[in-house]
Design a protein around this motif. Structure first.
Motif, PDB file in Angstrom:
ATOM      1  N   TRP A  49      28.527  35.234  36.220  1.00  0.00           N
ATOM      2  CA  TRP A  49      29.537  35.589  37.188  1.00  0.00           C
ATOM      3  C   TRP A  49      28.809  35.444  38.598  1.00  0.00           C
ATOM      4  N   ILE A  50      29.736  34.674  39.297  1.00  0.00           N
ATOM      5  CA  ILE A  50      28.929  34.194  40.833  1.00  0.00           C
ATOM      6  C   ILE A  50      29.718  35.112  41.922  1.00  0.00           C
ATOM      7  N   PHE A  51      29.085  35.980  42.719  1.00  0.00           N
ATOM      8  CA  PHE A  51      29.580  37.228  43.378  1.00  0.00           C
ATOM      9  C   PHE A  51      29.619  36.651  44.774  1.00  0.00           C
ATOM     10  N   SER A  52      30.447  36.570  45.550  1.00  0.00           N
ATOM     11  CA  SER A  52      30.462  36.304  47.055  1.00  0.00           C
ATOM     12  C   SER A  52      29.849  37.250  47.973  1.00  0.00           C
ATOM     13  N   LEU A  53      28.677  36.729  48.723  1.00  0.00           N
ATOM     14  CA  LEU A  53      27.792  37.693  49.661  1.00  0.00           C
ATOM     15  C   LEU A  53      28.628  38.200  50.854  1.00  0.00           C
ATOM     16  N   ALA A  54      29.717  37.399  51.009  1.00  0.00           N
ATOM     17  CA  ALA A  54      30.361  37.954  52.031  1.00  0.00           C
ATOM     18  C   ALA A  54      31.053  39.463  51.672  1.00  0.00           C
TER      19      ALA A  54
ATOM     20  N   TYR B 154      44.118  30.937  40.272  1.00  0.00           N
ATOM     21  CA  TYR B 154      43.821  29.644  40.033  1.00  0.00           C
ATOM     22  C   TYR B 154      43.588  28.742  41.172  1.00  0.00           C
ATOM     23  N   LEU B 155      42.497  27.933  41.193  1.00  0.00           N
ATOM     24  CA  LEU B 155      42.070  27.270  42.386  1.00  0.00           C
ATOM     25  C   LEU B 155      41.513  26.008  41.761  1.00  0.00           C
ATOM     26  N   PRO B 156      41.650  24.900  42.520  1.00  0.00           N
ATOM     27  CA  PRO B 156      40.666  23.663  42.801  1.00  0.00           C
ATOM     28  C   PRO B 156      39.114  24.082  42.878  1.00  0.00           C
ATOM     29  N   VAL B 157      38.113  23.313  42.403  1.00  0.00           N
ATOM     30  CA  VAL B 157      36.818  23.763  42.358  1.00  0.00           C
ATOM     31  C   VAL B 157      36.389  23.620  43.836  1.00  0.00           C
ATOM     32  N   SER B 158      37.028  22.628  44.914  1.00  0.00           N
ATOM     33  CA  SER B 158      36.262  22.980  46.159  1.00  0.00           C
ATOM     34  C   SER B 158      36.880  24.107  46.990  1.00  0.00           C
ATOM     35  N   ARG B 159      38.141  24.593  46.374  1.00  0.00           N
ATOM     36  CA  ARG B 159      38.799  25.701  47.108  1.00  0.00           C
ATOM     37  C   ARG B 159      37.730  27.193  46.475  1.00  0.00           C
ATOM     38  N   VAL B 160      37.600  26.857  45.417  1.00  0.00           N
ATOM     39  CA  VAL B 160      36.450  28.108  44.775  1.00  0.00           C
ATOM     40  C   VAL B 160      35.407  28.202  45.629  1.00  0.00           C
ATOM     41  N   TYR B 161      34.522  27.004  45.874  1.00  0.00           N
ATOM     42  CA  TYR B 161      33.475  27.144  46.713  1.00  0.00           C
ATOM     43  C   TYR B 161      33.633  27.675  48.187  1.00  0.00           C
ATOM     44  N   LEU B 162      34.775  27.171  48.748  1.00  0.00           N
ATOM     45  CA  LEU B 162      34.947  27.626  49.889  1.00  0.00           C
ATOM     46  C   LEU B 162      35.423  29.201  50.298  1.00  0.00           C
ATOM     47  N   TYR B 163      36.287  29.623  49.007  1.00  0.00           N
ATOM     48  CA  TYR B 163      36.548  30.983  49.151  1.00  0.00           C
ATOM     49  C   TYR B 163      35.593  31.680  48.936  1.00  0.00           C
ATOM     50  N   LEU B 164      34.637  31.566  48.235  1.00  0.00           N
ATOM     51  CA  LEU B 164      33.353  32.268  47.856  1.00  0.00           C
ATOM     52  C   LEU B 164      32.488  32.442  48.989  1.00  0.00           C
ATOM     53  N   ILE B 165      32.628  31.291  49.909  1.00  0.00           N
ATOM     54  CA  ILE B 165      31.835  31.217  51.014  1.00  0.00           C
ATOM     55  C   ILE B 165      32.383  32.536  52.046  1.00  0.00           C
ATOM     56  N   ASN B 166      33.641  32.228  52.087  1.00  0.00           N
ATOM     57  CA  ASN B 166      34.306  33.067  53.232  1.00  0.00           C
ATOM     58  C   ASN B 166      34.858  34.532  52.782  1.00  0.00           C
ATOM     59  N   GLY B 167      34.395  34.717  51.591  1.00  0.00           N
ATOM     60  CA  GLY B 167      34.915  35.915  50.984  1.00  0.00           C
ATOM     61  C   GLY B 167      36.282  36.050  50.714  1.00  0.00           C
ATOM     62  N   LEU B 168      37.238  35.164  50.550  1.00  0.00           N
ATOM     63  CA  LEU B 168      38.571  35.348  50.157  1.00  0.00           C
ATOM     64  C   LEU B 168      38.661  35.649  48.663  1.00  0.00           C
ATOM     65  N   ILE B 169      37.732  35.484  47.949  1.00  0.00           N
ATOM     66  CA  ILE B 169      37.687  35.851  46.570  1.00  0.00           C
ATOM     67  C   ILE B 169      36.177  36.640  46.357  1.00  0.00           C
ATOM     68  N   ASP B 170      36.404  37.404  45.349  1.00  0.00           N
ATOM     69  CA  ASP B 170      35.266  38.241  45.228  1.00  0.00           C
ATOM     70  C   ASP B 170      34.157  37.637  43.897  1.00  0.00           C
ATOM     71  N   VAL B 171      34.710  36.812  43.102  1.00  0.00           N
ATOM     72  CA  VAL B 171      33.836  36.365  42.038  1.00  0.00           C
ATOM     73  C   VAL B 171      34.256  35.311  41.343  1.00  0.00           C
ATOM     74  N   TRP B 172      33.516  34.521  40.942  1.00  0.00           N
ATOM     75  CA  TRP B 172      33.933  33.415  39.816  1.00  0.00           C
ATOM     76  C   TRP B 172      33.190  33.465  38.724  1.00  0.00           C
ATOM     77  N   PRO B 173      33.951  33.196  37.682  1.00  0.00           N
ATOM     78  CA  PRO B 173      33.235  32.953  36.333  1.00  0.00           C
ATOM     79  C   PRO B 173      33.040  31.666  36.171  1.00  0.00           C
TER      80      PRO B 173
END
Length: 283
Positions: free
Chosen positions: A234-239, A94-113
């Motif tokens: 489903w939005i997958f991190s390219l990292a 569970y994350l705030p939206v700004s953290r979702v974007y950051l973690y997708l960019i740096n690869g700390l999460i794999d996917v965001w629905p």
């Protein structure tokens, strides 16, 4: 003295009965053993599946955290089903939206629905080809105010927005116009209350979360003008080195579930609505 004995036919019937009971008991034991082994095998398969780090945010009733602190919502349940079908064990974060974007960019999460076409994520993510449902961005207003027909009609107005939301870049467009006054609300219910207290002329927010918090009778004076239709995906991190493979695995898993009738059919993504005056560079 009395003797106790069986005649031969009776003895054979009794012996055959005992053999039958023994065979039935053995068969039952074998069935229980097979069922136990199968259950253990299924459990081991789930445990052995690779963990998929799935971010989610407060966007009820689609994704949200329930009163027990657990992930909930229609898109959460669908994500869990598709992830398991694709061979993954989802771990929801569970994350705030700004953290979702950051973690997708740096690869700390794999996917965001989440939703498609987020400008800050372009070049950093892959979106699934399949979209299970649309989301609708709307301008909410009181019945005493005029509907929003053209986006330029926000000029000279006060617009309430939800803190942390970028509205796929539309927030930057609003901020670039000094004659549009932006007021930030911490959540959807607070935003509705601010609009009712006339702290803004319009509330820019998504249809599903707003309708979730509306109170019948108390909020009947609210009206809605649609601004833009976007798509869930489903939005997958390219990292992640397997981003493209994971996207294909999710799409293929969804198609298998469609064939079994366990998820909605694949949507036609043509014909999305955009209000007149919407910035062309954001479409």
């Amino acid at each position: 003295m009395y003797s106790c004995c069986f005649h031969a036919p009776e003895f054979r019937r009794l012996a055959n009965g005992r053999v039958l009971v023994a065979r039935l008991a053995g068969l039952c034991l074998l069935m229980f053993a097979v069922m136990g082994a199968s259950a253990q095998s299924d459990s081991e398969t789930v445990a052995a599946a690779p963990i998929l780090r799935v971010a989610y945010l407060e966007f009820p009733p689609i994704t949200y955290q329930d009163s027990n602190g657990q992930p909930a919502g229609s898109f959460i349940e669908l994500t869990r089903k598709v992830a398991v079908e694709a061979g993954y064990q989802p771990e929801f974060i569970y994350l705030p939206v700004s953290r979702v974007y950051l973690y997708l960019i740096n690869g700390l999460i794999d996917v965001w629905p989440g939703v498609t076409e987020v400008p800050v994520l372009q070049g950093n993510v892959l979106e699934s080809w399949i979209s299970p449902a649309p989301v609708h961005l709307s301008a909410w207003y009181l019945e005493s105010s005029p509907p929003l027909i053209h986006l330029e009609e926000l000029r000279g107005k006060r617009v309430i927005v939800i803190g942390g939301y970028t509205y796929a870049g539309l927030l930057d467009w609003l901020a670039a116009h000094p004659d549009i006054r932006i007021t930030e609300a911490p959540n959807h219910r607070s935003a509705v209350d601010m609009l009712k207290r006339r702290r803004g002329d319009y509330l820019l927010d998504y249809r599903q979360p707003v309708r979730q918090v509306l109170v019948p009778g108390s909020d009947d004076m609210l009206r809605e003008s649609e601004v833009r239709t976007r798509d869930l995906a489903w939005i997958f991190s390219l990292a992640h080195p397997r981003a493209a493979l994971m996207r294909d695995e999710f799409d293929d898993a969804y198609l298998r579930l469609v064939e079994r009738g366990e998820v909605p059919p694949v949507r036609d993504l043509t014909g999305a609505y955009v209000i007149p005056g919407y910035p062309g560079e954001l479409q």
